[in-house]
Design an enzyme around this catalytic site. Structure first.
Site, short mmCIF file in Angstrom:
data_model
loop_
_atom_site.label_atom_id
_atom_site.label_comp_id
_atom_site.label_asym_id
_atom_site.label_seq_id
_atom_site.Cartn_x
_atom_site.Cartn_y
_atom_site.Cartn_z
N ASN A 97 0.84 -1.19 0.00
CA ASN A 97 0.00 0.00 0.00
C ASN A 97 0.88 1.24 0.00
OD1 ASN A 97 -2.62 1.52 0.52
ND2 ASN A 97 -1.43 2.14 2.33
N GLU A 98 0.66 2.11 -0.96
CA GLU A 98 1.37 3.39 -1.04
C GLU A 98 2.89 3.19 -0.99
OE1 GLU A 98 -0.35 5.92 1.98
OE2 GLU A 98 -2.33 5.84 1.04
N ASN A 99 3.35 2.24 -1.79
CA ASN A 99 4.78 1.96 -1.81
C ASN A 99 5.58 2.98 -2.61
OD1 ASN A 99 3.27 -1.02 -2.06
ND2 ASN A 99 4.70 -0.77 -0.36
#
Length: 820
Positions: free
Chosen positions: A425-427
């Site tokens: 997530n949201e890397n």
């Protein structure tokens, strides 16, 4: 390594199956003590205490499990939440009934690094706060029973000491930059398990269908503990259909067992399918008998077939299903992550009541109780590992991520509700490391994607918000926050279509906005006039801040329930006109604590939920119901809005959210006509009335009809026409008392005594005396510091049948006191 497997269902809330090999399982909930700091070692938790001369730390507190370090400090407005070690201790009776059997402590989840001691000897440790794991204490217990203190100091009980640690560590996931607390403690259930020497480690099932209405196949394989001990064993397998009728009973003898051995490969004609509307469950029971001892398991199995159509919608069992989803964090008022089974089940049932058929579990593997509930209730699942923000660490970091992905898939592999394994997530969010290399992140994402498909080729992989990795996974969700972090909510469909065209398989998870519960507005969309349109609707760095940057509703809006009602209403009506859409998931179902939002109206709380942290429903809950449910309902907007305002005789909109065909509004007994529901008639699907109001009290009642069924709802509101000036004084009054709980209300007025209905001042409550404020709950009525909602704020207190003085203060306004 796992075989190619598809679906299985573990019995909903079947505590008998808490651990797959369990013959005797006991939750260790009571009799614990806890200290929130580090010790010199386990010996300090168990060393003898001399009479009259205590040699132990004096501040152990009695607790029950599950327990979280951060039950209240996560939302304490005056401190940073605790991140560090904490110790637990208890003495337990251990009497394994199996000759040469195993005695195991089974952790359903503990954060974030955990060490286990029997007496002062370490027997196990684990890194990772969300996957299940075990500590085999068999040998350590046998050894301790030889110690003289076993019968003297410990009276025949075994001292168990556990150290948990949620200290910040850059080489662990999740990152402390994440928008949620990295909790500490034994915050899920801990079980004492007795099992035979030869027992189950894992059981995997492949429940597949060739085509809808055709044949089904059920293949079961198992992994054993101590398979080398197997010489001659008997396996019994039983299958019952969803009505409880026996449809298969067979036995087989086995002499050897290697790896994940296949126990059953069986076909059945036209199995009853698991779906979100009718989650049909078969029961599979397996026994293995060896050397006179038996290990057993009984589970629920679901047959279903899903597909994310390339450049198209989502299909379940051959039919299009619009995924109507939300999100869940493991978080609740007063307990932090340590939610009980009852709390979890209540939350999941509320989701289903709202009409949810899909959930993304953010942002980590969650309790088996959650997955069991999804299986039973008919809620499809995206579950993911906590690789969330910060960038990419080194070998230790990457090994943990792979281990947690493996554990998540193997431990939750058998749930038919799961359709997606989330890899991150949201890397694209840097910060933890000096290096932020997109190519290295892509390489690691490919490794996770390959590992997921190797462990489970039957489910899809997905990530959210990392555009430079969108081509790696099966399903991609970009960042679209139309009307909150960027853009106008009326741009939602166009922005979504543009993103849909960039990916083979598009699913929109995370949309919505914050709302301060009980705050309402007569002109909620005013902030949209400042917003730049056509510039995208993605969340960007700094958008969560309430200061600086581009104009956006998240910073410049009023954070009212009224605005979020319009935003949600618009999104939901648009979803019905997007035939290519697989689905969406609103972020989130429930408000939750976060360390990065200290300036929010309820400090340290992400307030985007449709319910508060204590299960109190916001108005938004009923908007979702009006679009997503079939059971007739009607809800007049404004149950938590006691006073509206405007000019004398001004027409005000009264909105009703309902799934009924038509509705009639009555104002003080007078009919204002019948309206027909039309989902595309924004707002409120056409169920709205313009009503001229004058100063005074009004009763609003709606009568709605769906076929032959009639439902009603009503509220009472006052209408204020007096104009107010600058806030000048506060009052504090007790408005209710029941069962030792007093409800206190603060209101703010101008210098002429007119209630300031748009005041958003931050107020602080405090108490001196023997009573106790019910604070640090992270709710609009359970916070010692909170922004006003329409010029008022509520807090509760335990009176303790004693005297107290309560104060309320706000900057620039004289403090007031109340004797209670």
């Amino acid at each position: 390594m796992l075989k190619k497997v598809k679906y299985i269902l573990i019995c909903y809330l079947s505590f008998a199956n808490l651990f797959l090999q369990a013959q005797t399982t006991q939750r260790l909930n009571t009799g614990w003590e806890f200290v929130k700091q580090d010790l010199g070692g386990a010996w300090e938790a168990v060393r003898p205490v001399k009479a009259g001369n205590p040699e132990e730390l004096p501040f152990w507190q009695k607790v029950n499990l599950p327990h979280c370090f951060n039950a209240t400090d996560a939302v304490d407005p005056d401190v940073n939440y605790y991140q560090g070690p904490g110790w637990y201790r208890t003495n337990i009776e251990v009497d394994n009934p199996y000759a040469n059997g195993r005695t195991v402590l089974h952790f359903e989840g503990a954060g974030q690094k955990t060490s286990v001691y029997i007496y002062n000897i370490k027997v196990a440790e684990h890194v990772g706060g969300y996957d299940e794991w075990t500590a085999d204490i068999t040998a350590a217990v046998a050894e301790f029973k030889k110690n003289p203190v076993y019968k003297t100091q410990f009276k025949g009980k075994i001292p168990v000491v556990i150290r948990c640690d949620n200290s910040r560590d850059l080489e662990m996931i999740p990152s402390s930059l994440s928008d949620f607390n990295v909790y500490g403690g034994i915050y899920r259930y801990l079980n004492l398990v007795y099992s035979p020497q030869l027992s189950f480690d894992k059981l995997f099932a492949k429940a597949s269908i060739s085509e809808v209405g055709g044949y089904g196949k059920l293949a079961i394989s198992a992994r054993l503990i101590n398979p080398d001990l197997l010489k001659n064993a008997k396996v019994n397998i039983y299958v019952k259909d969803p009505n409880g009728l026996n449809i298969l009973s067979l036995s087989r003898n086995i002499k050897t067992f290697a790896g994940d051995s296949l126990l059953l490969d069986w076909s059945l004609r036209a199995p009853k399918l698991w779906s979100t509307d009718n989650p049909q469950l078969y029961t599979v029971s397996v026994d293995i008998i060896s050397n006179g001892q038996s290990a057993s398991i009984s589970e629920k199995v679901g047959f279903r077939k899903f597909e994310f159509v390339k450049k198209g919608p989502f299909m379940l069992n051959g039919k299009r299903l619009l995924l109507r989803g939300t999100h869940r964090h493991e978080d609740h008022a007063g307990v932090g992550a340590a939610m009980t089974e009852e709390m979890i089940v209540t939350e999941m049932k509320m989701m289903k009541e709202m009409g949810v058929n899909f959930i993304r579990l953010g942002h980590y593997q969650q309790s088996r109780i959650v997955l069991n509930a999804c299986d039973s209730l008919g809620i499809l699942v995206w579950e993911e590992i906590p690789w969330c923000r910060g960038g990419l660490g080194g070998p230790v970091y990457q090994e943990q991520a792979k281990r947690m992905l493996t554990n998540m898939i193997e431990q939750h592999y058998n749930h038919p509700s799961i359709i997606i394994w989330g890899l991150g997530n949201e890397n694209d969010w840097p910060g933890d490391f000096t290096e932020f290399d997109q190519q290295k992140i892509r390489t690691f994402m490919k490794e996770l994607n390959d590992l997921s498909h190797k462990l489970d080729p039957t489910r899809s992989t997905a990530i959210r918000r990392c555009d430079f990795c969108r081509d790696i996974v099966d399903v991609y969700s970009p960042s679209i926050w139309a009307g909150w972090y960027r853009g106008d909510y009326t741009e939602y469909k166009d922005v979504s279509l543009a993103e849909f065209n960039k990916s083979d398989r598009f699913l929109h998870v995370e949309w919505g906005g914050d709302s301060h519960a009980r705050r309402h507005s007569e002109n909620p969309d005013n902030a949209l006039s400042k917003i730049k349109k056509g510039g995208g609707a993605d969340e960007r760095a700094g958008d969560a801040s309430l200061y600086g940057g581009a104009a956006r509703v998240s910073k410049d809006g009023d954070w009212s329930e009224s605005y979020i009602a319009n935003l949600i209403d618009w999104h939901l009506k648009e979803h019905e006109t997007m035939p290519w859409l697989s689905g969406t998931a609103y972020w989130p179902f429930k408000d939750f604590s976060t360390p990065i939002r200290p300036e929010n109206p309820v400090p340290y709380v992400n307030q985007k939920g449709v319910i508060e942290r204590d299960f109190t429903k916001k108005e938004a809950f009923y908007i979702f119901q009006s679009y997503w449910t079939n059971l007739p309902m009607a809800h007049i907007y404004g149950h938590s809005w006691p006073v509206r305002w405007g000019d004398e005789g001004e027409e005000k909109m009264v909105k009703v959210y309902s799934n009924c065909d038509e509705a009639e509004l009555f104002v003080n007994g007078k009919s204002y006509g019948v309206r027909k529901r039309n989902s595309q008639d924004f707002p409120a699907a056409g169920l709205r009335w313009q009503v001229p109001l004058r100063k005074g009290k009004y009763n609003f009642k709606v009568v709605a009809k769906k076929g032959k069924v009639t439902v009603t709802d009503e509220i009472t509101q006052e209408y204020q026409t007096e104009k107010w000036g600058k806030p000048a004084k506060i009052t504090l009054t007790k408005i209710e008392e029941k069962d030792g709980i007093a409800v206190l209300e603060a209101k703010i007025y101008d210098d002429k005594g007119v209630l300031c209905l748009d005041a958003i001042n931050l107020v602080s409550f405090s108490l001196i005396g023997d009573g106790e404020l019910i604070k640090d709950q992270g709710t609009s009525t359970g916070a010692a510091k909170v922004q006003l909602y329409n010029g008022r704020a509520i807090i509760k207190m335990k009176t303790n049948n004693a005297k107290s003085v309560i104060s309320v203060q706000s900057k620039g306004i004289p403090t007031v006191f109340l004797n209670q």
